[in-house]
Design a protein around this motif. Structure first.
Motif, mmCIF file in Angstrom:
data_model
loop_
_atom_site.group_PDB
_atom_site.id
_atom_site.type_symbol
_atom_site.label_atom_id
_atom_site.label_comp_id
_atom_site.label_asym_id
_atom_site.label_seq_id
_atom_site.Cartn_x
_atom_site.Cartn_y
_atom_site.Cartn_z
ATOM 1 N N PRO A 80 0.844 -1.203 0.000
ATOM 2 C CA PRO A 80 0.000 0.000 0.000
ATOM 3 C C PRO A 80 0.876 1.247 0.000
ATOM 4 O O PRO A 80 1.934 1.275 0.631
ATOM 5 C CB PRO A 80 -0.795 -0.126 1.298
ATOM 6 N N PRO A 81 0.466 2.274 -0.724
ATOM 7 C CA PRO A 81 1.287 3.490 -0.771
ATOM 8 C C PRO A 81 1.199 4.283 0.524
ATOM 9 O O PRO A 81 0.250 4.137 1.293
ATOM 10 C CB PRO A 81 0.660 4.272 -1.932
ATOM 11 N N VAL A 82 2.203 5.105 0.747
ATOM 12 C CA VAL A 82 2.103 6.076 1.839
ATOM 13 C C VAL A 82 0.960 7.028 1.503
ATOM 14 O O VAL A 82 0.860 7.512 0.365
ATOM 15 C CB VAL A 82 3.427 6.850 1.993
ATOM 16 N N PRO A 83 0.042 7.277 2.430
ATOM 17 C CA PRO A 83 -1.123 8.123 2.111
ATOM 18 C C PRO A 83 -0.713 9.489 1.582
ATOM 19 O O PRO A 83 0.315 10.057 1.976
ATOM 20 C CB PRO A 83 -1.846 8.246 3.451
ATOM 21 N N ALA A 84 -1.541 10.011 0.685
ATOM 22 C CA ALA A 84 -1.282 11.336 0.123
ATOM 23 C C ALA A 84 -1.511 12.432 1.150
ATOM 24 O O ALA A 84 -0.955 13.529 1.039
ATOM 25 C CB ALA A 84 -2.178 11.562 -1.100
ATOM 26 N N ARG A 85 -2.351 12.148 2.166
ATOM 27 C CA ARG A 85 -2.610 13.101 3.237
ATOM 28 C C ARG A 85 -2.404 12.410 4.569
ATOM 29 O O ARG A 85 -2.901 11.304 4.788
ATOM 30 C CB ARG A 85 -4.035 13.652 3.148
ATOM 31 N N ILE A 86 -1.667 13.043 5.478
ATOM 32 C CA ILE A 86 -1.416 12.481 6.811
ATOM 33 C C ILE A 86 -1.855 13.523 7.824
ATOM 34 O O ILE A 86 -1.086 14.395 8.235
ATOM 35 C CB ILE A 86 0.073 12.117 7.004
ATOM 36 N N ILE A 103 9.731 -11.373 12.366
ATOM 37 C CA ILE A 103 8.914 -10.180 12.600
ATOM 38 C C ILE A 103 7.855 -10.108 11.517
ATOM 39 O O ILE A 103 8.140 -10.309 10.332
ATOM 40 C CB ILE A 103 9.782 -8.901 12.582
ATOM 41 N N ASP A 104 6.638 -9.828 11.903
ATOM 42 C CA ASP A 104 5.532 -9.681 10.962
ATOM 43 C C ASP A 104 5.039 -8.249 11.029
ATOM 44 O O ASP A 104 4.349 -7.857 11.972
ATOM 45 C CB ASP A 104 4.407 -10.669 11.303
ATOM 46 N N ARG A 105 5.428 -7.463 10.025
ATOM 47 C CA ARG A 105 5.024 -6.053 10.029
ATOM 48 C C ARG A 105 4.933 -5.548 8.599
ATOM 49 O O ARG A 105 5.803 -5.823 7.775
ATOM 50 C CB ARG A 105 6.016 -5.215 10.826
ATOM 51 N N ASP A 106 3.880 -4.803 8.307
ATOM 52 C CA ASP A 106 3.664 -4.291 6.961
ATOM 53 C C ASP A 106 4.576 -3.104 6.684
ATOM 54 O O ASP A 106 4.884 -2.305 7.580
ATOM 55 C CB ASP A 106 2.207 -3.850 6.793
ATOM 56 N N LEU A 107 4.980 -2.997 5.425
ATOM 57 C CA LEU A 107 5.691 -1.829 4.941
ATOM 58 C C LEU A 107 4.814 -1.103 3.928
ATOM 59 O O LEU A 107 3.937 -1.694 3.305
ATOM 60 C CB LEU A 107 7.017 -2.223 4.293
ATOM 61 N N PHE A 108 5.089 0.184 3.742
ATOM 62 C CA PHE A 108 4.344 1.007 2.801
ATOM 63 C C PHE A 108 5.293 1.535 1.731
ATOM 64 O O PHE A 108 6.466 1.840 2.014
ATOM 65 C CB PHE A 108 3.680 2.189 3.517
ATOM 66 N N GLY A 109 4.778 1.652 0.512
ATOM 67 C CA GLY A 109 5.537 2.253 -0.563
ATOM 68 C C GLY A 109 6.890 1.603 -0.766
ATOM 69 O O GLY A 109 7.016 0.384 -0.876
ATOM 70 N N ALA A 112 -0.505 12.241 15.840
ATOM 71 C CA ALA A 112 0.127 12.400 14.529
ATOM 72 C C ALA A 112 0.708 11.072 14.055
ATOM 73 O O ALA A 112 1.660 10.553 14.656
ATOM 74 C CB ALA A 112 1.241 13.450 14.595
ATOM 75 N N PRO A 113 0.152 10.487 12.968
ATOM 76 C CA PRO A 113 0.819 9.338 12.344
ATOM 77 C C PRO A 113 2.169 9.769 11.780
ATOM 78 O O PRO A 113 2.385 10.947 11.467
ATOM 79 C CB PRO A 113 -0.149 8.936 11.225
ATOM 80 N N LEU A 114 3.050 8.817 11.627
ATOM 81 C CA LEU A 114 4.411 9.116 11.190
ATOM 82 C C LEU A 114 4.916 7.942 10.363
ATOM 83 O O LEU A 114 4.770 6.785 10.762
ATOM 84 C CB LEU A 114 5.299 9.337 12.420
ATOM 85 N N PHE A 115 5.490 8.237 9.188
ATOM 86 C CA PHE A 115 6.045 7.197 8.329
ATOM 87 C C PHE A 115 7.561 7.343 8.295
ATOM 88 O O PHE A 115 8.086 8.406 7.940
ATOM 89 C CB PHE A 115 5.461 7.296 6.918
#
Length: 458
Positions: free
Chosen positions: A36-42, A348-354, A328-331
């Motif tokens: 999944p992409p990093v959101p366009a708005r955070i 480790i089981d963790r999702d990555l973005f972009g 505040a979310p943070l990437f």
């Protein structure tokens, strides 16, 4: 007459390495494209309490393991061989009208944010209204997966971890049922660090504030006293007095701190760890193993005396102070190859973005005169003190390992120094510490703006 010429056959290159490299590159690129992409708005979210009076409730739920498990914090493949003192989940709920927040502290090494998301959803609290933090005791079961039998056997016991998650929900629900009209007071005491904790990497740079918050009932009992609901204590030092030579389950020194407070004034005592990263460790780490259990009690009792003495001097109780939250979310870019290997091997089981970003979060709470900043890992004291400075002089509590555990959060300027060789192996990336600090500094500025707006309205 034409001469016949022959050409020597060109040597064939081995195809296996080329194919293997191509497959790896395609796999990596494919994973990146499928993520999944990093959101366009955070967005940053903000909420403030309504005019009703404060209510508070607390609860304690046991999570002591009933069998031997992999222990976290030191060497891998370290199996527990009994229990020295209990582990617990401790929840505090504070409400005013429809506004409510909950703080949960667990005697565990840490929990990744992805594991907490279903819990947040079940609790039903708005974003930023729930902080779930671990004390980071190094004598607790592995809940991150890093201390089993590498490279393919993680240390998390699924049955125990499910029990922990259920206990979090149970503790919060019990605290909600225990809500009663309350008032709170807070103070910050500078602790003489000698004999308690020290910065092993940068001696002399410690956050020596011990922050204490006392919640008590507004109603008086037959003895004309106000019962303690909860006592919240924060200090920045690793709970690792007990070294790797022992394999008994223990909450380490927070156990003795809480036990003495509860025996003295009642209620639920809750301990959270502050700026303990890079690397703030108990002074007792240098003593022989045979004396470690004595030192656990000594440090815990000493900090409990600091807290109790401070509570006896409190006179600024209030039930009408501001309650507010900023979320505040943070990437953050995941740059640690060891982390990638742990994901690929299933440790480790963790999702990555972009292109390889982890999603985490920071939060800022305002409880009357107290600011509380949640930090998703183990931040160094120098960065922690920067965050406190941004709070514009108000009393500030730093809660580390809160809503995530990203390992060490290091200052960018010192990141490559040899002193942080070990910490870099447990850090998601160079800029993680700086970005977490900047985002909390931003929330502090927004909080000041909001406070000025409130003053102007009145």
């Amino acid at each position: 007459m034409l001469q016949r010429t022959t050409t020597r056959p060109r040597p064939r290159r081995p195809i296996a390495p080329i194919v293997g490299l191509s497959v790896c590159l395609c796999w990596l690129c494919g994973c990146s494209l499928l993520r999944p992409p990093v959101p366009a708005r955070i967005p940053v979210s903000f909420d403030v309490s309504q005019g009703d009076r404060m209510h508070a409730g607390a609860a304690v739920v046991d999570i002591t393991p009933d069998r031997d498990l992999w222990l976290a914090g030191f060497d891998t493949a370290r199996r527990s061989d009994g229990v020295h003192d209990p582990l617990s989940v401790r929840a505090l709920v504070v409400t005013r009208g429809f506004f409510r927040i909950t703080l949960v502290a667990l005697d565990l090494i840490g929990i990744q944010r992805q594991e907490l998301l279903p819990i947040f959803e079940e609790l039903g609290y708005p974003a930023g209204h729930a902080i779930i933090a671990c004390t980071h005791t190094h004598s607790s079961p592995d809940t991150l997966g890093l201390w089993g039998r590498p490279p393919f056997v993680g240390g998390v016991d699924g049955e125990y971890f499910a029990r922990v998650k259920d206990a979090i929900i149970q503790a919060v629900r019990e605290a909600e049922r225990n809500l009663q009209p309350a008032e709170m007071a807070t103070t910050s005491i500078i602790v003489n660090a000698s004999g308690i904790g020290r910065n092993l990497r940068r001696p002399g740079i410690e956050d020596r504030d011990c922050v204490i918050v006392h919640f008590r009932a507004t109603a008086r009992d037959e003895q004309n006293t106000q019962a303690t609901i909860a006592t919240l204590v924060e200090f920045g030092c690793h709970p690792e007095v007990i070294g790797s030579s022992h394999a008994q389950v223990s909450a380490d020194y927070p156990h003795w701190l809480r036990k003495r407070i509860e025996r003295s004034i009642g209620g639920a005592a809750i301990y959270v760890s502050g700026a303990l990263g890079g690397l703030v460790s108990p002074e007792a780490r240098s003593i022989p193993a045979a004396y470690e259990w004595h030192e656990v009690e000594r440090i815990g009792v000493h900090l409990s005396r600091v807290a109790l003495n401070a509570i006896h001097e409190l006179d600024n109780y209030s039930s009408s102070g501001l309650l507010a939250t900023w979320h505040a979310p943070l990437f953050l870019a995941q740059e640690n190859t060891l982390y990638d290997i742990a994901r690929w091997t299933g440790i480790i089981d963790r999702d990555l973005f972009g292109s390889g970003y982890l999603e985490t979060e920071v939060n800022l709470w305002q409880l009357g005169p107290l600011s509380i900043a949640s930090i998703p890992g183990e931040i160094t004291p120098d960065l922690g003190l920067r965050i406190k400075e941004a709070m514009d002089g108000s009393s500030t509590m730093l809660i580390g390992l809160a809503n995530d555990e990203l390992g060490y959060l290091l200052p960018d300027l010192d990141y490559d120094l040899p002193i942080y060789r070990y910490e870099r192996t447990l850090c998601v990336g160079r800029n993680a510490g700086e970005l977490v600090t900047r985002r909390l500094e931003l929330l502090a500025r927004l909080a000041r703006q909001q406070a000025r707006a409130v003053r102007l309205q009145h």
